[in-house]
Write a protein that holds these residues in place. Sequence first.
Motif, PDB file in Angstrom:
ATOM      1  N   SER A  51     -18.782  56.411  -6.143  1.00 54.45           N
ATOM      2  CA  SER A  51     -17.756  56.791  -7.120  1.00 54.45           C
ATOM      3  C   SER A  51     -17.664  55.772  -8.252  1.00 54.45           C
ATOM      4  O   SER A  51     -16.734  55.806  -9.044  1.00 54.45           O
ATOM      5  CB  SER A  51     -16.404  56.986  -6.440  1.00 54.45           C
ATOM      6  OG  SER A  51     -16.004  55.817  -5.819  1.00 54.45           O
ATOM      7  N   GLY A  53     -18.326  54.161 -11.760  1.00 53.75           N
ATOM      8  CA  GLY A  53     -18.759  54.540 -13.112  1.00 53.75           C
ATOM      9  C   GLY A  53     -18.258  55.887 -13.575  1.00 53.75           C
ATOM     10  O   GLY A  53     -17.665  56.638 -12.810  1.00 53.75           O
ATOM     11  N   PRO A  54     -18.504  56.195 -14.855  1.00 55.53           N
ATOM     12  CA  PRO A  54     -17.953  57.410 -15.444  1.00 55.53           C
ATOM     13  C   PRO A  54     -18.530  58.683 -14.825  1.00 55.53           C
ATOM     14  O   PRO A  54     -17.929  59.742 -14.919  1.00 55.53           O
ATOM     15  CB  PRO A  54     -18.343  57.304 -16.917  1.00 55.53           C
ATOM     16  CG  PRO A  54     -19.487  56.378 -16.956  1.00 55.53           C
ATOM     17  CD  PRO A  54     -19.308  55.432 -15.827  1.00 55.53           C
ATOM     18  N   ASP A 104      -7.767  47.209 -12.423  1.00 53.58           N
ATOM     19  CA  ASP A 104      -8.987  47.983 -12.592  1.00 53.58           C
ATOM     20  C   ASP A 104     -10.123  47.227 -11.925  1.00 53.58           C
ATOM     21  O   ASP A 104     -10.027  46.036 -11.675  1.00 53.58           O
ATOM     22  CB  ASP A 104      -9.273  48.133 -14.090  1.00 53.58           C
ATOM     23  CG  ASP A 104     -10.218  49.283 -14.349  1.00 53.58           C
ATOM     24  OD1 ASP A 104     -10.452  50.071 -13.415  1.00 53.58           O
ATOM     25  OD2 ASP A 104     -10.729  49.379 -15.470  1.00 53.58           O
ATOM     26  N   GLY A 105     -11.202  47.923 -11.628  1.00 54.06           N
ATOM     27  CA  GLY A 105     -12.380  47.224 -11.150  1.00 54.06           C
ATOM     28  C   GLY A 105     -12.450  47.022  -9.648  1.00 54.06           C
ATOM     29  O   GLY A 105     -13.287  46.260  -9.173  1.00 54.06           O
ATOM     30  N   THR A 107     -13.424  49.197  -7.368  1.00 53.50           N
ATOM     31  CA  THR A 107     -14.690  49.723  -6.858  1.00 53.50           C
ATOM     32  C   THR A 107     -15.778  48.681  -7.004  1.00 53.50           C
ATOM     33  O   THR A 107     -16.536  48.412  -6.069  1.00 53.50           O
ATOM     34  CB  THR A 107     -15.107  50.986  -7.638  1.00 53.50           C
ATOM     35  OG1 THR A 107     -13.958  51.764  -7.896  1.00 53.50           O
ATOM     36  CG2 THR A 107     -16.120  51.783  -6.883  1.00 53.50           C
ATOM     37  N   GLY A 108     -15.824  48.085  -8.186  1.00 58.82           N
ATOM     38  CA  GLY A 108     -16.836  47.066  -8.472  1.00 58.82           C
ATOM     39  C   GLY A 108     -16.792  45.939  -7.448  1.00 58.82           C
ATOM     40  O   GLY A 108     -17.834  45.516  -6.950  1.00 58.82           O
ATOM     41  N   GLY A 428     -19.778  46.706 -20.627  1.00 61.06           N
ATOM     42  CA  GLY A 428     -19.897  47.333 -19.306  1.00 61.06           C
ATOM     43  C   GLY A 428     -21.250  47.981 -19.082  1.00 61.06           C
ATOM     44  O   GLY A 428     -22.255  47.544 -19.639  1.00 61.06           O
ATOM     45  N   GLY A 429     -21.242  49.012 -18.275  1.00 60.93           N
ATOM     46  CA  GLY A 429     -22.482  49.708 -17.975  1.00 60.93           C
ATOM     47  C   GLY A 429     -23.447  48.811 -17.219  1.00 60.93           C
ATOM     48  O   GLY A 429     -24.661  49.020 -17.229  1.00 60.93           O
ATOM     49  N   VAL A 498     -26.452  50.516 -18.688  1.00 55.37           N
ATOM     50  CA  VAL A 498     -26.885  51.855 -18.301  1.00 55.37           C
ATOM     51  C   VAL A 498     -26.154  52.905 -19.134  1.00 55.37           C
ATOM     52  O   VAL A 498     -24.927  52.890 -19.231  1.00 55.37           O
ATOM     53  CB  VAL A 498     -26.579  52.092 -16.804  1.00 55.37           C
ATOM     54  CG1 VAL A 498     -27.056  53.457 -16.375  1.00 55.37           C
ATOM     55  CG2 VAL A 498     -27.212  51.005 -15.964  1.00 55.37           C
ATOM     56  N   CYS A 500     -24.730  55.798 -19.017  1.00 53.03           N
ATOM     57  CA  CYS A 500     -24.276  56.760 -17.999  1.00 53.03           C
ATOM     58  C   CYS A 500     -24.007  58.139 -18.571  1.00 53.03           C
ATOM     59  O   CYS A 500     -24.221  59.152 -17.925  1.00 53.03           O
ATOM     60  CB  CYS A 500     -23.000  56.273 -17.347  1.00 53.03           C
ATOM     61  SG  CYS A 500     -23.218  54.815 -16.379  1.00 53.03           S
ATOM     62  N   LEU A 501     -23.484  58.175 -19.787  1.00 54.32           N
ATOM     63  CA  LEU A 501     -23.052  59.464 -20.307  1.00 54.32           C
ATOM     64  C   LEU A 501     -24.140  60.157 -21.108  1.00 54.32           C
ATOM     65  O   LEU A 501     -23.898  61.164 -21.765  1.00 54.32           O
ATOM     66  CB  LEU A 501     -21.798  59.287 -21.164  1.00 54.32           C
ATOM     67  CG  LEU A 501     -20.604  58.695 -20.403  1.00 54.32           C
ATOM     68  CD1 LEU A 501     -19.423  58.498 -21.331  1.00 54.32           C
ATOM     69  CD2 LEU A 501     -20.201  59.596 -19.250  1.00 54.32           C
ATOM     70  N   GLU A 515     -15.274  45.718 -20.845  1.00 58.77           N
ATOM     71  CA  GLU A 515     -14.443  45.329 -19.707  1.00 58.77           C
ATOM     72  C   GLU A 515     -13.851  43.986 -20.067  1.00 58.77           C
ATOM     73  O   GLU A 515     -14.511  43.164 -20.698  1.00 58.77           O
ATOM     74  CB  GLU A 515     -15.298  45.212 -18.449  1.00 58.77           C
ATOM     75  CG  GLU A 515     -15.772  46.580 -17.973  1.00 58.77           C
ATOM     76  CD  GLU A 515     -16.610  46.487 -16.720  1.00 58.77           C
ATOM     77  OE1 GLU A 515     -16.127  45.908 -15.744  1.00 58.77           O
ATOM     78  OE2 GLU A 515     -17.742  46.973 -16.736  1.00 58.77           O
TER      79      GLU A 515
HETATM   80  P1  ADP Z   1     -13.700  50.477 -11.060  1.00 55.02           P
HETATM   81  O1  ADP Z   1     -12.742  50.937 -10.011  1.00 55.02           O
HETATM   82  O2  ADP Z   1     -14.522  49.307 -10.586  1.00 55.02           O
HETATM   83  O3  ADP Z   1     -13.085  50.250 -12.397  1.00 55.02           O
HETATM   84  P2  ADP Z   1     -15.003  52.722 -12.279  1.00 55.02           P
HETATM   85  O4  ADP Z   1     -15.322  53.968 -11.547  1.00 55.02           O
HETATM   86  O5  ADP Z   1     -13.917  52.732 -13.290  1.00 55.02           O
HETATM   87  O6  ADP Z   1     -14.769  51.616 -11.206  1.00 55.02           O
HETATM   88  O7  ADP Z   1     -16.357  52.253 -12.948  1.00 55.02           O
HETATM   89  C1  ADP Z   1     -16.459  51.088 -13.685  1.00 55.02           C
HETATM   90  C2  ADP Z   1     -17.891  50.844 -14.071  1.00 55.02           C
HETATM   91  O8  ADP Z   1     -18.388  51.877 -14.906  1.00 55.02           O
HETATM   92  C3  ADP Z   1     -18.017  49.567 -14.835  1.00 55.02           C
HETATM   93  O9  ADP Z   1     -19.147  48.869 -14.411  1.00 55.02           O
HETATM   94  C4  ADP Z   1     -18.178  50.045 -16.266  1.00 55.02           C
HETATM   95  O10 ADP Z   1     -18.913  49.130 -17.033  1.00 55.02           O
HETATM   96  C5  ADP Z   1     -18.924  51.322 -16.095  1.00 55.02           C
HETATM   97  N1  ADP Z   1     -18.696  52.272 -17.192  1.00 55.02           N
HETATM   98  C6  ADP Z   1     -17.517  52.829 -17.563  1.00 55.02           C
HETATM   99  N2  ADP Z   1     -17.686  53.664 -18.599  1.00 55.02           N
HETATM  100  C7  ADP Z   1     -18.998  53.640 -18.916  1.00 55.02           C
HETATM  101  C8  ADP Z   1     -19.825  54.300 -19.904  1.00 55.02           C
HETATM  102  N3  ADP Z   1     -19.293  55.128 -20.789  1.00 55.02           N
HETATM  103  N4  ADP Z   1     -21.132  54.030 -19.920  1.00 55.02           N
HETATM  104  C9  ADP Z   1     -21.669  53.182 -19.024  1.00 55.02           C
HETATM  105  N5  ADP Z   1     -20.965  52.557 -18.077  1.00 55.02           N
HETATM  106  C10 ADP Z   1     -19.653  52.759 -18.014  1.00 55.02           C
END
Ligand code: ADP
Length: 548
Positions: A51, A53-54, A104-105, A107-108, A428-429, A498, A500-501, A515
């Motif tokens: 779960s 990341g976006p 926040d963060g 999960t990380g 991030g990413g 990365v 992601c989107l 972040e």
């Molecule tokens: P957390 O509970 O750790 O905040 P998230 O599910 O919110 O977990 O995911 C956070 C991760 O997703 C971070 O590593 C962030 O850099 C990455 N992230 C968030 N948005 C994007 C995006 N648009 N593109 C790439 N990475 C993203």
Amino acid sequence: NLSKPVFAQDEMGRPFIIVKDQGNKKRSHGLEAIRSHILAAGQVSNIMRTSLGPRGLDKILISPDGDINITNDGATILSEIQLNNEVAKLMVELSKSQDEEIGDGTTGVVVLAGALLDQALELIEKGIHPIKVANGYDKACKIAIANLDRIADTVHIDSENIDANLSKDSDLFRAASTSLGSKIVSKCHDQFARIAVESVLNVANLERKDVDFELLKVEGKLGGSLEDSKVIKGVILDKDFSHPQMPKEITDAKIAILTCPFEPPKPKTKHKLEVESVEEFKQLQEYEQGKFKQMIKDVKDAGANMVICQWGFDDEANYLLLSNELPAVRWVGGSEIETIAIATKGRIVPRFEDLTPEKLGHAGKIREVPLGTTRERILVIEDCANPKTVTALIRGSNKMIVDEATRSLHDSLCVVRNLIKDSRVVYGGGSAEISCSLTVTEAADKQKGIDQYAFRAFAQALDIIPMSLAENSGQDPIQTLTNLKAQHVKNDNAFLGVDCLGKGSNDMKGQFVIETLIGKRQQLLLATQLARMVLKINDVIVTGKDQY
Ligand code: ADP
């Protein structure tokens, strides 16, 4: 069964219990214990990894009484999953502090801690002592954090023209909007980002870089749709006036905030009041009337034109309040009373005799508003004496949406708050993690001692973040990681992460995926600490639990 306790009697006839196989307590020890802890921790982190990341996947959480909750918010999943392994529970407890401090963060943290432990296990199996691994991790973490400081950037917050921060291309707005990224509310992204920025700015002191979250309330209310959510400059109260004929709107309210009931004093317990004749009854009634009148006089004399009461009152008192033009609200909860007192700068008054004009709360306007599709009504108290009070009102057509939206908003409120407190950010990413991983690997090559193994393990653990992000968004994890690492080294650019989107670019700075520096730093520290904690436990003894 051998280990069942057996009752016996001694020569004096006193009973005693023989427990056979006492040594059979549940106990694991040494390497075996550490291995089983790492596996348990790994299970938690595996649940969370998908779960991240976006594009992270949602989880359905079903509580013991059957309530269903859909989310991909790390903190929520962690707080609701029920674990029966002690180490996994500890891991959940500790990682929650990320959510509490940074918001926040989470999960990380869990994913990273899981990877650190995974790597540690390999080293331990090779014969390196767990404490040596933990110490090496600590040193590597310091190097990584120094690297974060190096690559950090600063976002711009306009402290002259506060409203400029609300515009769509302001840094605060974009930050709030990114943090909403993976959450259910994507439909109303801009609106929620604006709500977050506006409400935090309202309680912030930009000069002192201070944000008073006490004055900011988030209220979720069922009914209407997400689009109806808004910022209210004041507080809302989940109540209506005690009598339907009371005015629906009061301007320039002077509020008596009472924690005493509107009823005549009762005889103390164990005393009975016996009424034997009509005269006595009438006397009693007159006495009660007199008391009510005195109470209302006290309130009026203090200059109040509205009453908020923690207790209830009966129809008679209600009628008297109405006829004396004192709109009133009853059964207001303790914490709400406190919020109202803070917002209106009034004092909470425990006895009618104590009411004085200085103790009244002040608000410019109090309105009773219907809640869209439901028959419920709420009171909106606006233009409060304390102009900083603000409430974010979240609306949604079902409880699940309201809950998820409230949580998502909480995340972005925290991001905005953190940025106001410290405007340094990393991107991030997974870009920050890749940069740290490269730096720590470089440091490993310079190490002569045993630390180099721990350093390499730490660097590899960091890779889990970009790899999971890639995997969750349907890309090949290893290929993506190697490509990104190569580009990092070639361009000396720490902003590549990365995509992601699928926006077609790896430049996280360009995509404004940020972040906060404090958040990222805390993540690394906490994950390292978590790993150390697990590595240090080599013995679990469950007392009192014999294995039958
Ligand atoms: P957390 O509970 O750790 O905040 P998230 O599910 O919110 O977990 O995911 C956070 C991760 O997703 C971070 O590593 C962030 O850099 C990455 N992230 C968030 N948005 C994007 C995006 N648009 N593109 C790439 N990475 C993203």
